[in-house]
Design a protein around this motif. Structure first.
Motif, PDB file in Angstrom:
ATOM      1  N   ASP A   1       0.864  -1.184   0.000  1.00  0.00           N
ATOM      2  CA  ASP A   1       0.000   0.000   0.000  1.00  0.00           C
ATOM      3  C   ASP A   1       0.899   1.230   0.000  1.00  0.00           C
ATOM      4  OD1 ASP A   1       0.777   0.659   2.693  1.00  0.00           O
ATOM      5  OD2 ASP A   1      -0.809  -0.618   3.466  1.00  0.00           O
ATOM      6  N   THR A   2       0.296   2.401  -0.027  1.00  0.00           N
ATOM      7  CA  THR A   2       1.081   3.640  -0.158  1.00  0.00           C
ATOM      8  C   THR A   2       2.055   3.848   0.995  1.00  0.00           C
ATOM      9  OG1 THR A   2      -0.740   4.892   0.816  1.00  0.00           O
ATOM     10  CG2 THR A   2      -0.611   4.829  -1.586  1.00  0.00           C
ATOM     11  N   SER A   3       1.790   3.274   2.155  1.00  0.00           N
ATOM     12  CA  SER A   3       2.720   3.442   3.282  1.00  0.00           C
ATOM     13  C   SER A   3       4.059   2.757   3.022  1.00  0.00           C
ATOM     14  CB  SER A   3       2.102   2.913   4.578  1.00  0.00           C
ATOM     15  OG  SER A   3       2.011   1.497   4.559  1.00  0.00           O
TER      16      SER A   3
ATOM     17  N   LEU B   1       5.435   2.560  -0.152  1.00  0.00           N
ATOM     18  CA  LEU B   1       5.989   3.071  -1.406  1.00  0.00           C
ATOM     19  C   LEU B   1       7.404   3.607  -1.241  1.00  0.00           C
ATOM     20  CD1 LEU B   1       5.450   3.570  -4.397  1.00  0.00           C
ATOM     21  CD2 LEU B   1       4.425   5.769  -3.765  1.00  0.00           C
ATOM     22  N   SER B   2       7.667   4.333  -0.173  1.00  0.00           N
ATOM     23  CA  SER B   2       9.000   4.924   0.019  1.00  0.00           C
ATOM     24  C   SER B   2      10.084   3.868   0.239  1.00  0.00           C
ATOM     25  CB  SER B   2       8.983   5.912   1.192  1.00  0.00           C
ATOM     26  OG  SER B   2       8.704   5.220   2.398  1.00  0.00           O
TER      27      SER B   2
ATOM     28  N   GLN C   1      10.324   2.340  -3.890  1.00  0.00           N
ATOM     29  CA  GLN C   1      10.523   3.254  -5.020  1.00  0.00           C
ATOM     30  C   GLN C   1      11.993   3.537  -5.327  1.00  0.00           C
ATOM     31  OE1 GLN C   1       8.176   6.830  -4.687  1.00  0.00           O
ATOM     32  NE2 GLN C   1       7.335   6.454  -6.718  1.00  0.00           N
TER      33      GLN C   1
ATOM     34  N   SER D   1       8.028   5.490 -11.069  1.00  0.00           N
ATOM     35  CA  SER D   1       6.567   5.581 -11.127  1.00  0.00           C
ATOM     36  C   SER D   1       5.918   4.205 -11.285  1.00  0.00           C
ATOM     37  CB  SER D   1       6.136   6.485 -12.276  1.00  0.00           C
ATOM     38  OG  SER D   1       6.514   5.927 -13.511  1.00  0.00           O
TER      39      SER D   1
ATOM     40  N   VAL E   1       3.408   1.649  -8.053  1.00  0.00           N
ATOM     41  CA  VAL E   1       2.378   2.427  -7.372  1.00  0.00           C
ATOM     42  C   VAL E   1       1.163   1.539  -7.143  1.00  0.00           C
ATOM     43  CG1 VAL E   1       3.133   4.661  -8.254  1.00  0.00           C
ATOM     44  CG2 VAL E   1       1.476   3.334  -9.544  1.00  0.00           C
ATOM     45  N   PRO E   2       0.445   1.761  -6.049  1.00  0.00           N
ATOM     46  CA  PRO E   2      -0.777   0.972  -5.848  1.00  0.00           C
ATOM     47  C   PRO E   2      -1.702   1.160  -7.052  1.00  0.00           C
ATOM     48  CG  PRO E   2      -0.203   2.171  -3.853  1.00  0.00           C
ATOM     49  CD  PRO E   2       0.708   2.669  -4.941  1.00  0.00           C
ATOM     50  N   ARG E   3      -2.188   0.060  -7.563  1.00  0.00           N
ATOM     51  CA  ARG E   3      -2.994   0.090  -8.771  1.00  0.00           C
ATOM     52  C   ARG E   3      -4.478  -0.033  -8.457  1.00  0.00           C
ATOM     53  NH1 ARG E   3       1.537   0.049 -10.780  1.00  0.00           N
ATOM     54  NH2 ARG E   3       2.794  -1.144 -12.130  1.00  0.00           N
TER      55      ARG E   3
END
Length: 178
Positions: free
Chosen positions: A14-16, A18-19, A22, A38, A41-43
């Motif tokens: 999830d977005t938490s 991503l860092s 990435q 890019s 990313v959560p789709r």
């Protein structure tokens, strides 16, 4: 290099997270084979969409963590109603060699600082053993022949090449059937 069999734990992406993943996509080799930052990313949910002769049933994406809780990889893809071979012919799409599913197509990356340590194989095995995909009967990873590290990793995890020559997108699909 000799190493013990790696163990990883998969956590839904999830977005938490991503860092954590990435930065790996800035590495020139990762960028070459998968794309830039890019890409992970959560789709959006694409359930019930058609994709190259396959109906999307659901998606799964995970971040893999080692025993110390450090993120070491990323893997994910879609589960389809079946598996087939798809190509672009002079008269449009060609779909053949249809097999019953569910089937999962996925892509993966290992943190470049962890390459050649057995994490790729561990991540692939963990994905194929995940309870969320217990119904999947065929797993597939499309790998460009020049990506030798990924080819070796897939074969070591039991994903064998379906053909000796690349398809219309310069991919060879490495498949494991249950």
């Amino acid at each position: 290099m000799w190493f013990t069999r790696r163990v990883v734990v998969l956590r839904p992406f999830d977005t938490s997270l991503l860092s954590l993943v990435q930065p790996w996509f800035h590495h020139p080799e990762v960028n070459r084979w998968l794309g830039g930052p890019s890409w992970p990313v959560p789709r959006a949910d694409h359930s019930d969409e058609l994709f190259r002769g396959l109906r999307v049933l659901r998606s799964h994406t995970w971040v893999a963590f080692d025993r110390d809780g450090t993120a070491v990889g990323y893997i994910g893809g879609e589960v389809y109603d079946r598996w087939c071979r798809y190509s672009e012919g002079p008269d449009g799409p060609v779909v053949d060699k249809i097999e019953p599913g569910p089937a999962m197509g996925f892509a993966y990356v290992v943190d470049p600082r962890r390459w050649r340590q057995g994490f790729g194989v561990a991540i692939l095995r963990a994905c194929m053993d995940a309870p969320e995909v217990a119904d999947v009967v065929l797993f597939a990873a499309g790998i460009e022949p020049g990506n030798v590290a990924s080819v070796r990793c897939a074969i070591a995890a039991g994903l064998l090449p379906e053909s000796a020559s690349p398809d219309w997108e310069d991919m060879i699909y490495h498949v494991r059937r249950r």
